[in-house]
Motif scaffolding. Structure first.
Motif, PDB file in Angstrom:
ATOM      1  N   GLY A 104      30.754  61.055  49.708  1.00  0.00           N
ATOM      2  CA  GLY A 104      30.293  59.734  50.126  1.00  0.00           C
ATOM      3  C   GLY A 104      28.943  59.740  50.792  1.00  0.00           C
ATOM      4  O   GLY A 104      28.191  58.754  50.694  1.00  0.00           O
ATOM      5  N   THR A 105      28.598  60.833  51.478  1.00  0.00           N
ATOM      6  CA  THR A 105      27.297  60.877  52.160  1.00  0.00           C
ATOM      7  C   THR A 105      26.132  60.783  51.191  1.00  0.00           C
ATOM      8  O   THR A 105      25.020  60.429  51.591  1.00  0.00           O
ATOM      9  CB  THR A 105      27.162  62.178  52.972  1.00  0.00           C
ATOM     10  OG1 THR A 105      27.450  63.310  52.130  1.00  0.00           O
ATOM     11  CG2 THR A 105      28.132  62.181  54.157  1.00  0.00           C
ATOM     12  N   ARG A 106      26.371  61.072  49.924  1.00  0.00           N
ATOM     13  CA  ARG A 106      25.315  60.958  48.923  1.00  0.00           C
ATOM     14  C   ARG A 106      24.838  59.508  48.782  1.00  0.00           C
ATOM     15  O   ARG A 106      23.677  59.257  48.440  1.00  0.00           O
ATOM     16  CB  ARG A 106      25.842  61.473  47.574  1.00  0.00           C
ATOM     17  CG  ARG A 106      24.983  61.189  46.362  1.00  0.00           C
ATOM     18  CD  ARG A 106      23.744  62.039  46.339  1.00  0.00           C
ATOM     19  NE  ARG A 106      22.968  61.811  45.129  1.00  0.00           N
ATOM     20  CZ  ARG A 106      21.769  62.330  44.899  1.00  0.00           C
ATOM     21  NH1 ARG A 106      21.219  63.130  45.781  1.00  0.00           N
ATOM     22  NH2 ARG A 106      21.128  62.070  43.764  1.00  0.00           N
ATOM     23  N   PHE A 107      25.709  58.545  49.083  1.00  0.00           N
ATOM     24  CA  PHE A 107      25.399  57.141  48.782  1.00  0.00           C
ATOM     25  C   PHE A 107      25.353  56.244  50.019  1.00  0.00           C
ATOM     26  O   PHE A 107      25.159  55.040  49.884  1.00  0.00           O
ATOM     27  CB  PHE A 107      26.456  56.585  47.815  1.00  0.00           C
ATOM     28  CG  PHE A 107      26.648  57.419  46.589  1.00  0.00           C
ATOM     29  CD1 PHE A 107      25.727  57.403  45.556  1.00  0.00           C
ATOM     30  CD2 PHE A 107      27.765  58.253  46.465  1.00  0.00           C
ATOM     31  CE1 PHE A 107      25.901  58.187  44.424  1.00  0.00           C
ATOM     32  CE2 PHE A 107      27.952  59.029  45.339  1.00  0.00           C
ATOM     33  CZ  PHE A 107      27.022  59.000  44.310  1.00  0.00           C
ATOM     34  N   THR A 114      28.582  51.803  52.790  1.00  0.00           N
ATOM     35  CA  THR A 114      29.415  52.248  53.907  1.00  0.00           C
ATOM     36  C   THR A 114      30.416  51.176  54.313  1.00  0.00           C
ATOM     37  O   THR A 114      31.587  51.473  54.598  1.00  0.00           O
ATOM     38  CB  THR A 114      28.531  52.630  55.107  1.00  0.00           C
ATOM     39  OG1 THR A 114      27.611  53.655  54.712  1.00  0.00           O
ATOM     40  CG2 THR A 114      29.384  53.139  56.261  1.00  0.00           C
ATOM     41  N   ALA A 115      29.972  49.923  54.341  1.00  0.00           N
ATOM     42  CA  ALA A 115      30.872  48.831  54.722  1.00  0.00           C
ATOM     43  C   ALA A 115      32.022  48.701  53.731  1.00  0.00           C
ATOM     44  O   ALA A 115      33.186  48.515  54.124  1.00  0.00           O
ATOM     45  CB  ALA A 115      30.091  47.517  54.800  1.00  0.00           C
ATOM     46  N   LEU A 116      31.727  48.827  52.443  1.00  0.00           N
ATOM     47  CA  LEU A 116      32.771  48.760  51.426  1.00  0.00           C
ATOM     48  C   LEU A 116      33.709  49.958  51.525  1.00  0.00           C
ATOM     49  O   LEU A 116      34.934  49.823  51.351  1.00  0.00           O
ATOM     50  CB  LEU A 116      32.131  48.703  50.032  1.00  0.00           C
ATOM     51  CG  LEU A 116      31.364  47.428  49.700  1.00  0.00           C
ATOM     52  CD1 LEU A 116      30.539  47.622  48.417  1.00  0.00           C
ATOM     53  CD2 LEU A 116      32.314  46.251  49.526  1.00  0.00           C
ATOM     54  N   TRP A 117      33.160  51.109  51.798  1.00  0.00           N
ATOM     55  CA  TRP A 117      33.951  52.337  51.945  1.00  0.00           C
ATOM     56  C   TRP A 117      34.942  52.198  53.101  1.00  0.00           C
ATOM     57  O   TRP A 117      36.150  52.458  52.939  1.00  0.00           O
ATOM     58  CB  TRP A 117      32.995  53.494  52.178  1.00  0.00           C
ATOM     59  CG  TRP A 117      33.612  54.845  52.350  1.00  0.00           C
ATOM     60  CD1 TRP A 117      34.932  55.179  52.216  1.00  0.00           C
ATOM     61  CD2 TRP A 117      32.930  56.061  52.690  1.00  0.00           C
ATOM     62  NE1 TRP A 117      35.112  56.521  52.456  1.00  0.00           N
ATOM     63  CE2 TRP A 117      33.904  57.082  52.752  1.00  0.00           C
ATOM     64  CE3 TRP A 117      31.606  56.370  52.958  1.00  0.00           C
ATOM     65  CZ2 TRP A 117      33.564  58.396  53.063  1.00  0.00           C
ATOM     66  CZ3 TRP A 117      31.270  57.685  53.260  1.00  0.00           C
ATOM     67  CH2 TRP A 117      32.239  58.684  53.313  1.00  0.00           C
ATOM     68  N   VAL A 118      34.455  51.770  54.255  1.00  0.00           N
ATOM     69  CA  VAL A 118      35.325  51.592  55.419  1.00  0.00           C
ATOM     70  C   VAL A 118      36.402  50.546  55.127  1.00  0.00           C
ATOM     71  O   VAL A 118      37.581  50.713  55.497  1.00  0.00           O
ATOM     72  CB  VAL A 118      34.493  51.185  56.653  1.00  0.00           C
ATOM     73  CG1 VAL A 118      35.401  50.804  57.816  1.00  0.00           C
ATOM     74  CG2 VAL A 118      33.555  52.320  57.066  1.00  0.00           C
ATOM     75  N   VAL A 157      31.146  51.228  43.079  1.00  0.00           N
ATOM     76  CA  VAL A 157      30.365  51.800  41.977  1.00  0.00           C
ATOM     77  C   VAL A 157      29.011  51.104  41.888  1.00  0.00           C
ATOM     78  O   VAL A 157      27.958  51.755  41.770  1.00  0.00           O
ATOM     79  CB  VAL A 157      31.133  51.675  40.649  1.00  0.00           C
ATOM     80  CG1 VAL A 157      30.237  52.081  39.474  1.00  0.00           C
ATOM     81  CG2 VAL A 157      32.388  52.537  40.669  1.00  0.00           C
ATOM     82  N   PHE A 158      29.009  49.774  41.956  1.00  0.00           N
ATOM     83  CA  PHE A 158      27.752  49.032  41.881  1.00  0.00           C
ATOM     84  C   PHE A 158      26.889  49.296  43.109  1.00  0.00           C
ATOM     85  O   PHE A 158      25.665  49.431  42.998  1.00  0.00           O
ATOM     86  CB  PHE A 158      28.034  47.536  41.721  1.00  0.00           C
ATOM     87  CG  PHE A 158      28.361  47.129  40.319  1.00  0.00           C
ATOM     88  CD1 PHE A 158      27.376  46.648  39.471  1.00  0.00           C
ATOM     89  CD2 PHE A 158      29.652  47.243  39.834  1.00  0.00           C
ATOM     90  CE1 PHE A 158      27.664  46.276  38.179  1.00  0.00           C
ATOM     91  CE2 PHE A 158      29.958  46.878  38.531  1.00  0.00           C
ATOM     92  CZ  PHE A 158      28.963  46.396  37.697  1.00  0.00           C
ATOM     93  N   ALA A 159      27.511  49.376  44.283  1.00  0.00           N
ATOM     94  CA  ALA A 159      26.742  49.642  45.492  1.00  0.00           C
ATOM     95  C   ALA A 159      26.107  51.026  45.454  1.00  0.00           C
ATOM     96  O   ALA A 159      24.971  51.213  45.909  1.00  0.00           O
ATOM     97  CB  ALA A 159      27.648  49.511  46.720  1.00  0.00           C
ATOM     98  N   ALA A 160      26.821  52.006  44.909  1.00  0.00           N
ATOM     99  CA  ALA A 160      26.304  53.376  44.856  1.00  0.00           C
ATOM    100  C   ALA A 160      25.023  53.473  44.044  1.00  0.00           C
ATOM    101  O   ALA A 160      24.156  54.302  44.330  1.00  0.00           O
ATOM    102  CB  ALA A 160      27.363  54.311  44.270  1.00  0.00           C
TER     103      ALA A 160
END
Length: 352
Positions: A104-107, A114-118, A157-160
């Motif tokens: 995840g740190t790659r993106f 980050t907000a979507l990940w959390v 995926v789109f955010a990345a």
């Protein structure tokens, strides 16, 4: 030490790998084709983000097993945290978390990632674990489950790739939600008796068999509609190709749209599931072999579409053959053991 097969069983790979992750590949390939991302950097990001999505899936399943320990003991169902030594299960859980953060740190530099990940981790956790444990909260539990597994990963995926927010992301997030709510509802329907014995008040337990069957049939209709929207999004968003011989420009994904219409036509001759549902007319039950519904709902969006789009990428840049090879081995369990023959038989079977 765990071997490869026990590890895949432990992480429940067979339940999310060959179909759910391959479905998300559609969006990887769409973004690459729309933005002409044919470089080695895209291929590197592709594999890192696949690893990230895999860790999200494994985290969700492991947390679900952790929350289900008591109920699984009650009904005699296998649970990872009871079937293996606690040290082994805990080690795998820690490994998954470390891999997730490493990928995840790659993106994290991309906006909203980050907000979507959390948000995804939060929903996956509150779905399975107390004090909220939304798994037993009816509609809210189903909504959180589908959002955590499909809506938010699509947005990630789109955010990345720096494409969040966009109209395409919104369209495909809606499509992913509508396509996958049916199998999740069907899963609850099939496990209704076990969940009732375990005291888990899922939507199916609360609604009852007949009511959840009618809602399941309605969601299957929404799923077919959403797959059609997916095809429209592909046709509009992916650059068209010129046909010099006939002096026309046509959508490069036109064959997918035609195949979708053929499947819809064949599905009109198959009975829609209802309370009297049998294995012959349920797209996710294969006791009597594959049928057009199964191909449309499970094979077409999860295997045929990503293979076609990866082939388009390879036509633009031959190094992208590695994506085609990866996809082939990723879905290998799905297209072997006679399953490919079953698909072809269902496609060309004459209707009486």
């Amino acid at each position: 030490m765990l071997g490869s097969r026990p590890f895949l069983t432990l992480t429940r790979w067979y339940e999310w790998g060959p179909d759910k992750i391959s479905f998300f590949l559609n969006f990887f390939f769409f973004i690459a084709l729309q933005n002409r991302l044919f470089s080695s950097r895209f291929r590197y990001d592709f594999f890192v983000l696949i690893g990230f999505l895999c860790t999200l899936a494994v985290y969700g399943y492991l947390v679900n097993d952790l929350g289900d320990r008591a109920s699984d003991r009650l009904i005699g169902k296998r649970n990872v945290f009871d079937a293996l030594p606690s040290g082994t299960a805990t080690s795998v859980f820690i490994l998954v978390l470390l891999s997730m953060f490493f990928c995840g740190t790659r993106f994290v530099c991309q906006r909203w990632f980050t907000a979507l990940w959390v948000s995804q981790i939060f929903l996956a956790t509150v779905y399975s674990l107390p004090p909220l444990r939304l798994k037993g909260r009816g509609w809210s539990g189903l909504a959180v489950n589908v959002s955590a597994q499909f809506t938010l990963p699509t947005a990630l995926v789109f955010a990345a790739f720096g494409c969040f927010p966009s109209l395409e992301m919104i369209l495909f997030a809606v499509c992913a939600t509508l396509i996958w709510v049916a199998p999740e509802m069907g899963h609850q329907r099939w496990h209704l008796k076990m969940d009732r014995l375990a005291g888990i008040e899922t939507l199916a337990v609360r609604q009852g068999y007949d009511q959840i069957s009618r809602q399941y049939a309605f969601c299957l209709g929404l799923s077919r509609f959403a797959i059609g929207l997916l095809m429209v999004g592909f046709m509009v968003g992916i650059p068209w190709v010129s046909m010099p011989a006939i002096h026309l420009r046509l959508p490069s994904v036109l064959p997918l749209g035609v195949f979708y219409l053929i499947l819809i036509r064949k599905c009109q001759k198959v009975q829609i599931p209802g309370p009297e549902l049998s294995s012959a007319n349920d797209p996710y039950c294969l006791e009597e072999g594959r049928n057009p519904y199964n191909i449309l709902h499970a094979v077409f969006p999860n295997i045929i579409c990503p293979f076609y789009l990866s082939g388009l990428l390879m036509c633009h840049e031959w190094h992208n053959v590695i994506l085609v090879i990866f996809l082939f081995f990723w879905v290998f369990p799905t297209i072997t053991r006679g399953k490919l023959a079953e698909v072809l038989k269902a496609l060309f079977k004459r209707e009486k």
